[in-house]
Design a protein around this motif. Structure first.
Motif, PDB file in Angstrom:
ATOM      1  N   THR A  13       0.768  -1.331  -0.031  1.00 34.99           N
ATOM      2  CA  THR A  13      -0.179  -0.075   0.070  1.00 34.99           C
ATOM      3  C   THR A  13       1.009   1.319  -0.026  1.00 34.99           C
ATOM      4  OG1 THR A  13      -0.104  -0.170   2.347  1.00 34.99           O
ATOM      5  CG2 THR A  13      -1.868  -1.038   1.259  1.00 34.99           C
ATOM      6  N   ALA A  14       2.273   1.250   0.004  1.00 34.49           N
ATOM      7  CA  ALA A  14       3.119   2.241   0.129  1.00 34.49           C
ATOM      8  C   ALA A  14       2.862   3.176  -1.254  1.00 34.49           C
ATOM      9  CB  ALA A  14       4.652   1.925   0.284  1.00 34.49           C
ATOM     10  N   PRO A  15       3.342   4.432  -1.195  1.00 35.95           N
ATOM     11  CA  PRO A  15       2.799   5.332  -2.526  1.00 35.95           C
ATOM     12  C   PRO A  15       4.243   5.461  -3.390  1.00 35.95           C
ATOM     13  CG  PRO A  15       3.323   6.419  -0.488  1.00 35.95           C
ATOM     14  CD  PRO A  15       3.346   5.195  -0.143  1.00 35.95           C
ATOM     15  N   VAL A  16       4.381   4.200  -3.792  1.00 34.39           N
ATOM     16  CA  VAL A  16       5.846   3.844  -4.517  1.00 34.39           C
ATOM     17  C   VAL A  16       6.037   5.054  -5.590  1.00 34.39           C
ATOM     18  CG1 VAL A  16       7.106   2.153  -5.929  1.00 34.39           C
ATOM     19  CG2 VAL A  16       6.169   1.595  -3.520  1.00 34.39           C
ATOM     20  N   ARG A  17       4.875   4.783  -6.633  1.00 36.78           N
ATOM     21  CA  ARG A  17       4.994   5.551  -7.810  1.00 36.78           C
ATOM     22  C   ARG A  17       4.839   7.159  -7.167  1.00 36.78           C
ATOM     23  NH1 ARG A  17       3.234   1.138  -9.705  1.00 36.78           N
ATOM     24  NH2 ARG A  17       4.024  -0.035 -11.336  1.00 36.78           N
ATOM     25  N   GLU A  18       3.856   7.403  -6.793  1.00 31.91           N
ATOM     26  CA  GLU A  18       3.886   9.077  -6.301  1.00 31.91           C
ATOM     27  C   GLU A  18       4.800   9.529  -5.477  1.00 31.91           C
ATOM     28  OE1 GLU A  18       0.737   9.657  -3.447  1.00 31.91           O
ATOM     29  OE2 GLU A  18       1.106  11.936  -3.334  1.00 31.91           O
ATOM     30  N   TRP A  19       5.335   9.083  -4.419  1.00 28.35           N
ATOM     31  CA  TRP A  19       6.371   9.344  -3.590  1.00 28.35           C
ATOM     32  C   TRP A  19       7.814   9.071  -4.539  1.00 28.35           C
ATOM     33  CZ3 TRP A  19       5.812   8.646   2.078  1.00 28.35           C
ATOM     34  CH2 TRP A  19       4.556   9.237   2.636  1.00 28.35           C
ATOM     35  N   GLY A  20       7.891   7.932  -5.234  1.00 26.40           N
ATOM     36  CA  GLY A  20       9.159   7.564  -5.826  1.00 26.40           C
ATOM     37  C   GLY A  20       9.664   8.658  -6.884  1.00 26.40           C
ATOM     38  N   ARG A  21       8.526   9.132  -7.819  1.00 28.94           N
ATOM     39  CA  ARG A  21       8.810   9.997  -8.835  1.00 28.94           C
ATOM     40  C   ARG A  21       9.350  11.345  -8.203  1.00 28.94           C
ATOM     41  NH1 ARG A  21       8.287   9.196 -13.512  1.00 28.94           N
ATOM     42  NH2 ARG A  21       6.644   7.349 -13.225  1.00 28.94           N
ATOM     43  N   ILE A  22       8.554  12.077  -6.804  1.00 30.54           N
ATOM     44  CA  ILE A  22       8.981  13.264  -6.472  1.00 30.54           C
ATOM     45  C   ILE A  22      10.502  12.880  -6.018  1.00 30.54           C
ATOM     46  CG2 ILE A  22       8.477  14.707  -4.607  1.00 30.54           C
ATOM     47  CD1 ILE A  22       5.545  13.819  -5.081  1.00 30.54           C
ATOM     48  N   ILE A  23      10.699  12.121  -5.091  1.00 30.60           N
ATOM     49  CA  ILE A  23      12.011  12.048  -4.338  1.00 30.60           C
ATOM     50  C   ILE A  23      13.045  11.737  -5.348  1.00 30.60           C
ATOM     51  CG2 ILE A  23      13.447  10.792  -2.522  1.00 30.60           C
ATOM     52  CD1 ILE A  23      10.267  10.094  -1.296  1.00 30.60           C
ATOM     53  N   GLU A  24      12.610  10.767  -6.508  1.00 26.72           N
ATOM     54  CA  GLU A  24      13.932  10.659  -7.489  1.00 26.72           C
ATOM     55  C   GLU A  24      14.484  11.919  -7.859  1.00 26.72           C
ATOM     56  OE1 GLU A  24      12.366   9.359 -11.250  1.00 26.72           O
ATOM     57  OE2 GLU A  24      14.298   8.878 -12.087  1.00 26.72           O
ATOM     58  N   ASN A  25      13.432  13.100  -8.052  1.00 24.69           N
ATOM     59  CA  ASN A  25      13.762  14.261  -8.510  1.00 24.69           C
ATOM     60  C   ASN A  25      14.137  15.302  -7.497  1.00 24.69           C
ATOM     61  OD1 ASN A  25      14.002  13.647 -11.521  1.00 24.69           O
ATOM     62  ND2 ASN A  25      12.080  12.701 -10.880  1.00 24.69           N
ATOM     63  N   HIS A  26      14.112  14.953  -6.237  1.00 29.55           N
ATOM     64  CA  HIS A  26      14.207  16.028  -5.291  1.00 29.55           C
ATOM     65  C   HIS A  26      15.542  16.804  -5.234  1.00 29.55           C
ATOM     66  CE1 HIS A  26      13.832  17.860  -1.173  1.00 29.55           C
ATOM     67  NE2 HIS A  26      12.655  17.389  -1.186  1.00 29.55           N
TER      68      HIS A  26
END
Ligand SMILES: N[C@H](CCC[C@H](N)C(=O)O)C(=O)O
Length: 280
Positions: free
Chosen positions: A171-184
């Motif tokens: 249930t983790a927000p992998v795609r939503e947070w992943g994309r944001i953090i990838e480019n943080h």
């Protein structure tokens, strides 16, 4: 340009592997992205190039490109497939290979069953070595992610990883947070993002949103980084079995200053020929 290749995967993290010793391969970023395309090309998470060594004390050079064409420093699942490829193509009869990568030397040990045990090197934890912008080194760092402040760990396995503890990887927000953090902006070279669920002190689950490739079914360096983060926080013992979407990896780490050992399977799917001159 006509290039023979082999399609392989490590727990579903898939690769196109090219022998650049017996073939002359000169690929630009556009061509790498074309080959990566799962409709117009072959499709891969990473492209692995097997090259002759540039120094006398190693057996091979190993170069890694993400699906977006970016060249990166390390790939754990790819390292296992690299070793299997070198053995299968009889580029070496050694069962222990010393290989140079953009982030340093790794040691690959090939078992008769195709499983490979890899010395992935010593993890780097200083923010400057990740690289990650922080005032000082810490076990975890607060990071602003879409109106949330979340706690992340930052670990380099030669390539950068952010690790987030979650209650349930499903249930983790992998795609939503992943994309944001990838480019943080605090990760000047972007970052791979791991979502770690601790089951007990010897078992964990992990999903990884990879820099330059999106979520993959497994990430070797991400698994090493996640176990390092878990051990550093006192949540894991030194030997951990990690369940990823594509299968399981065995990770061992005795603590700071020691290398991380990763053991896992390899799979060879098919051999093919690229005819790049025919592509638009
Ligand atoms: N996406 C990663 C490279 C591949 C890592 C992963 N496939 C592994 O098995 O370690 C990066 O940009 O650093």
């Amino acid at each position: 340009m006509r290039l023979e290749f082999t399609k392989m995967h490590g727990l579903g993290n898939d690769f196109v592997v090219i022998d650049c010793i017996s073939q002359r391969a000169r690929l630009d970023t556009h061509q790498i992205k074309q080959i990566a395309d799962r409709h117009f090309g072959v499709g891969f998470d990473q492209l692995l190039l097997v090259e002759a060594p540039t120094r006398p004390d190693v057996d091979f050079r190993y170069r890694i490109f993400n699906a977006d064409g970016s060249e990166v420093q390390q790939c754990g699942n790819g390292a296992r497939c690299f070793a299997r490829f070198v053995r299968d193509r009889k580029l070496s009869r050694k069962t222990k290979l010393i290989v140079e990568t953009a982030s340093g030397i790794i040691e690959l040990n090939i078992a008769p069953n195709g499983w490979v045990r890899v010395n992935m090197g010593v993890p780097r934890l200083e923010p400057n070595d990740i690289p990650f912008i922080a005032s000082a080194r810490a076990l975890t760092y607060p990071l602003d992610v879409s109106d949330h402040i979340i706690e992340i760990s930052a670990v380099s396995m030669g390539n950068p990883h952010a690790v987030i503890l979650v209650d349930n990887v499903n249930t983790a927000p992998v795609r939503e947070w992943g994309r944001i953090i990838e480019n943080h902006p605090r990760f000047p070279e972007r970052v791979n993002v791991g979502f770690l669920e601790i089951i007990d002190r010897q078992r964990a689950k992990l999903r990884v949103f990879e820099r330059g490739s999106g979520e993959t079914l497994a990430c070797g360096t991400g698994t090493c980084a996640a176990v390092v983060a878990g051990i550093q926080q006192g949540l894991l013992d030194e030997r951990v079995r990690v369940q990823l979407r594509g299968g399981e990896l065995d990770i061992r780490w005795q603590g700071e200053g020691h290398p991380v050992w990763m053991t896992g399977p390899t799979a060879r799917v098919f051999d093919g020929v690229l005819r790049l001159y025919e592509w638009q």
